[in-house]
Motif scaffolding. Structure first.
Motif, short mmCIF file in Angstrom:
data_model
loop_
_atom_site.label_atom_id
_atom_site.label_comp_id
_atom_site.label_asym_id
_atom_site.label_seq_id
_atom_site.Cartn_x
_atom_site.Cartn_y
_atom_site.Cartn_z
N GLU A 153 0.81 -1.22 0.00
CA GLU A 153 0.00 0.00 0.00
C GLU A 153 0.84 1.27 0.00
O GLU A 153 0.30 2.36 -0.08
CB GLU A 153 -0.91 -0.01 1.23
CG GLU A 153 -1.99 -1.09 1.18
CD GLU A 153 -2.87 -1.06 2.41
OE1 GLU A 153 -2.53 -0.32 3.36
OE2 GLU A 153 -3.90 -1.75 2.42
N GLY A 154 2.16 1.12 0.10
CA GLY A 154 3.02 2.30 0.13
C GLY A 154 2.79 3.14 1.37
O GLY A 154 2.70 4.37 1.31
N ALA A 155 2.68 2.48 2.52
CA ALA A 155 2.37 3.17 3.78
C ALA A 155 3.46 4.17 4.13
O ALA A 155 4.65 3.97 3.86
CB ALA A 155 2.21 2.15 4.90
N SER A 156 3.05 5.25 4.76
CA SER A 156 3.99 6.28 5.21
C SER A 156 4.74 5.79 6.44
O SER A 156 4.30 4.84 7.12
CB SER A 156 3.23 7.56 5.55
OG SER A 156 2.42 7.36 6.70
N PRO A 157 5.87 6.42 6.78
CA PRO A 157 6.58 6.03 7.99
C PRO A 157 5.70 6.11 9.24
O PRO A 157 5.81 5.27 10.13
CB PRO A 157 7.73 7.04 8.05
CG PRO A 157 7.99 7.39 6.62
CD PRO A 157 6.64 7.39 5.97
N ALA A 158 4.83 7.12 9.30
CA ALA A 158 3.95 7.24 10.46
C ALA A 158 3.02 6.03 10.58
O ALA A 158 2.78 5.53 11.68
CB ALA A 158 3.13 8.53 10.36
N GLU A 159 2.53 5.54 9.45
CA GLU A 159 1.65 4.37 9.47
C GLU A 159 2.42 3.11 9.88
O GLU A 159 1.90 2.26 10.61
CB GLU A 159 1.00 4.18 8.10
CG GLU A 159 0.02 5.28 7.74
CD GLU A 159 -0.45 5.19 6.30
OE1 GLU A 159 -1.64 5.43 6.06
OE2 GLU A 159 0.39 4.90 5.41
N VAL A 160 3.65 2.99 9.40
CA VAL A 160 4.47 1.83 9.78
C VAL A 160 4.74 1.86 11.28
O VAL A 160 4.60 0.84 11.98
CB VAL A 160 5.80 1.82 8.99
CG1 VAL A 160 6.70 0.69 9.48
CG2 VAL A 160 5.53 1.67 7.49
N LEU A 161 5.11 3.01 11.80
CA LEU A 161 5.41 3.11 13.22
C LEU A 161 4.16 2.87 14.07
O LEU A 161 4.25 2.32 15.17
CB LEU A 161 6.02 4.48 13.55
CG LEU A 161 7.55 4.51 13.60
CD1 LEU A 161 8.15 4.11 12.25
CD2 LEU A 161 8.05 5.88 14.01
N ALA A 162 3.01 3.29 13.57
CA ALA A 162 1.77 3.05 14.32
C ALA A 162 1.52 1.55 14.47
O ALA A 162 1.07 1.10 15.54
CB ALA A 162 0.60 3.72 13.60
N GLN A 163 1.81 0.78 13.43
CA GLN A 163 1.65 -0.67 13.52
C GLN A 163 2.66 -1.27 14.49
O GLN A 163 2.34 -2.20 15.25
CB GLN A 163 1.81 -1.31 12.14
CG GLN A 163 0.62 -1.11 11.23
CD GLN A 163 -0.59 -1.92 11.67
OE1 GLN A 163 -0.53 -2.67 12.63
NE2 GLN A 163 -1.69 -1.78 10.96
N VAL A 164 3.89 -0.78 14.47
CA VAL A 164 4.91 -1.30 15.39
C VAL A 164 4.48 -1.05 16.84
O VAL A 164 4.59 -1.93 17.70
CB VAL A 164 6.28 -0.64 15.11
CG1 VAL A 164 7.30 -1.09 16.16
CG2 VAL A 164 6.76 -0.99 13.72
#
Length: 536
Positions: A153-164
């Protein structure tokens, strides 16, 4: 997580044997990879490390030195511990040589004072180990699915960190190689406290490996990058030693971030995204406390506290037809703006506000006036950027909580200035004069009623017949009622243009030679443009 010796001792099958720790009581947190039953003395060469050895001791030597060697060999191959069932070879206790050697080598030794079928112990422990491995496999599969979807989906860094943060329940941050925070997910913790003195704290943590845990800081750090080009670090703030799942989570997240960076096309840099996120958070009141916004800005190298702040909006003057082209154009403009700020030695937050505007929050250095700073920024930006743009500034404010008001003013100024830029270095509200006033009043029902009263018949005529008389009227008034010049700009012959003016007079029931009538019509046209929010 593999079970520890303490976990094994807590199993019901082991407890039936009345276990007693006779050596290495401080090593019961040692992990048990497998359980091995062996009665021979030279068993060490059959082990790979991590085994808990079960024995009755019937084949162990009687010589104390050889017993000590037996313990030393188990320790040297990395055995987790030794469990000896009393009753067959050793009746009430183990020889002193065994316990002494075990203490010297740090090998946990447990005795079972009651007879216990070893098969029950091995089955219980191995079932526990296999269950844990299956759980880790399922968790790994879940991580794979989550981060694969984020990558696709080409997630933004903020979205990746939210999942972490969601998967770990811990704060996580992404920083660049200059130790400036590009994204932060606080996991419910105080972001201001997390980011306080970040650069200094981060520079003190420098693991030698790409992924490593630093016990002193409690940070799990993994390097982010690909193809030999590292550009950041992902940091998971742990309360204790991270689990293998945490390690995998951090590495998968770092891989997703690196892949996203490789796949970026015509998008902002991570720094611009980080700045844009902070600006958006300030404008939307996403931060409960202004101090959090200040802490996040300070973490990316932009001090806001104790500074006078001025908001700037920059808009390209050319119309953007396609989203991708517009994104590339705006990304380039944002990067040029950031470079211009650096050249002018003006640390600032710079990021895209939407598909057509770049926002700048400029903290003015002490004893620096707004006008010289804006002039320096505009001059350097024009030297760096090939595209035409307008630079609009809001009022100077004293605190972060007033920044939104300054940005709204800058947006209003930019929206008016972009329609007819006149080459100024920058625009502020007093520069717009009548246009600025009409723009500020564009939502006033009285102004809307005035424009409708003045232009209603003409707008209805053009709508019904698909005419262009409104455009002709605008050209005529913009040319100062000079009919010859207006005819030339309208690409019409003078007789044809004069004929259209007569039709305008009949439709509007007015005299276009009357100065006051033309003034009212001109004001109504300018107001109409504000209503429609037309962009050039």
């Amino acid at each position: 997580m593999l079970p520890t010796i303490a976990d094994v001792l807590a199993l019901e099958t082991v407890r039936r044997g009345s276990p007693r720790v006779v050596a290495g009581a401080d090593r019961l947190d040692t992990k048990v990879r497998w359980v091995h039953v062996g009665e021979i003395a030279d068993i060490a060469h059959l082990l790979r490390g991590g085994e808990l050895v079960l024995t009755t001791g019937v084949a162990l030597p009687e010589d104390p030195e050889k017993l000590a060697d037996y313990i030393g060999e188990l320790s040297s191959v990395g055995a987790s511990g030794l469990v000896v069932e009393l009753g067959r070879r050793f009746v009430r206790e183990l020889p002193r040589a065994v316990t002494k050697a075990a203490e010297e080598h740090g090998l946990p030794v447990i005795v079972l004072t009651r007879e216990t079928p070893f098969v029950q112990i091995t089955e219980s422990v191995h079932s526990r180990i296999i269950d844990i491995q299956l759980e880790e496999l399922r968790a790994s599969e879940q991580l794979h699915e989550v981060f694969t979807e984020l990558s696709v989906e080409g997630a933004s860094p903020a979205e990746v960190l939210a999942q972490v943060a969601r998967l770990s329940g811990r704060p996580v941050l992404l920083e660049n190689l200059a130790h400036q925070v590009l994204a932060c997910e606080s996991a419910g913790r105080d972001a201001g406290a997390l980011l306080a003195g970040w650069e200094t704290r981060s520079r003190a943590v420098a693991p030698a490996e790409r992924t490593a845990y630093d016990p002193a800081s409690g940070w799990l750090v993994t390097t982010v990058g690909a193809r030999g080009q590292d550009w950041g670090r992902l940091i998971l703030l742990c309360d204790g030693t991270p689990s293998p799942r945490d390690m995998v989570l951090a590495e998968r997240a770092a891989t997703t971030l690196a892949l996203g960076r490789l796949l970026e096309r015509h998008q902002e840099s991570l720094e611009r995204q980080a700045h844009g996120t902070i600006l958006t958070g300030i404008l939307t009141h996403a931060y409960a406390d202004p101090d959090e916004a200040a802490a996040r800005a300070r973490a990316v190298g932009v001090p806001l506290t104790g500074r006078r702040l001025i908001s700037v909006v920059i808009r390209p003057t050319e119309h953007i037809d396609q989203a991708l082209d517009g994104q590339a154009q705006l990304g380039e403009l944002a990067e040029c703006t950031a470079a211009a700020c650096r050249d002018a030695r003006l640390p600032a937050l710079v990021g895209a506000l939407d598909q057509e505007r770049v926002g700048v929050l400029l903290p003015l250095p002490p004893r620096t006036q707004a006008e010289p700073a804006l002039t320096a920024l505009a001059e350097r930006l024009r030297g760096l950027c090939g595209a035409a743009f307008v630079l609009a500034a809001g009022s100077v404010v004293e605190s972060i909580k007033d920044v939104r008001r300054s940005f709204l003013e800058a947006e209003q100024v930019a929206e008016v200035a972009v329609r007819q830029p006149d080459g100024r270095a920058y625009y502020r509200l007093p520069d717009l004069r009548l246009r600025g006033l009409l723009h500020l009043l564009r939502d006033d029902a009285r102004l809307q009623t005035f424009a409708e009263r003045e232009l209603g018949p003409l707008l209805a005529h053009d709508a019904q017949r698909g005419g262009d008389l409104t455009r002709i009227l605008r050209i005529y008034l913009d040319c100062g009622r000079n009919k010859a010049v207006a005819a030339q700009k309208a690409h019409l012959s003078r007789p044809a243009f004069y004929d259209r003016l007569r039709r305008l007079e009949r439709i509007l029931d007015t005299d276009l030679d009357d100065v006051e009538s033309c003034l009212s019509l001109h004001v109504a046209l300018l107001a109409l443009e504000s209503f429609r929010r037309e962009n050039r």
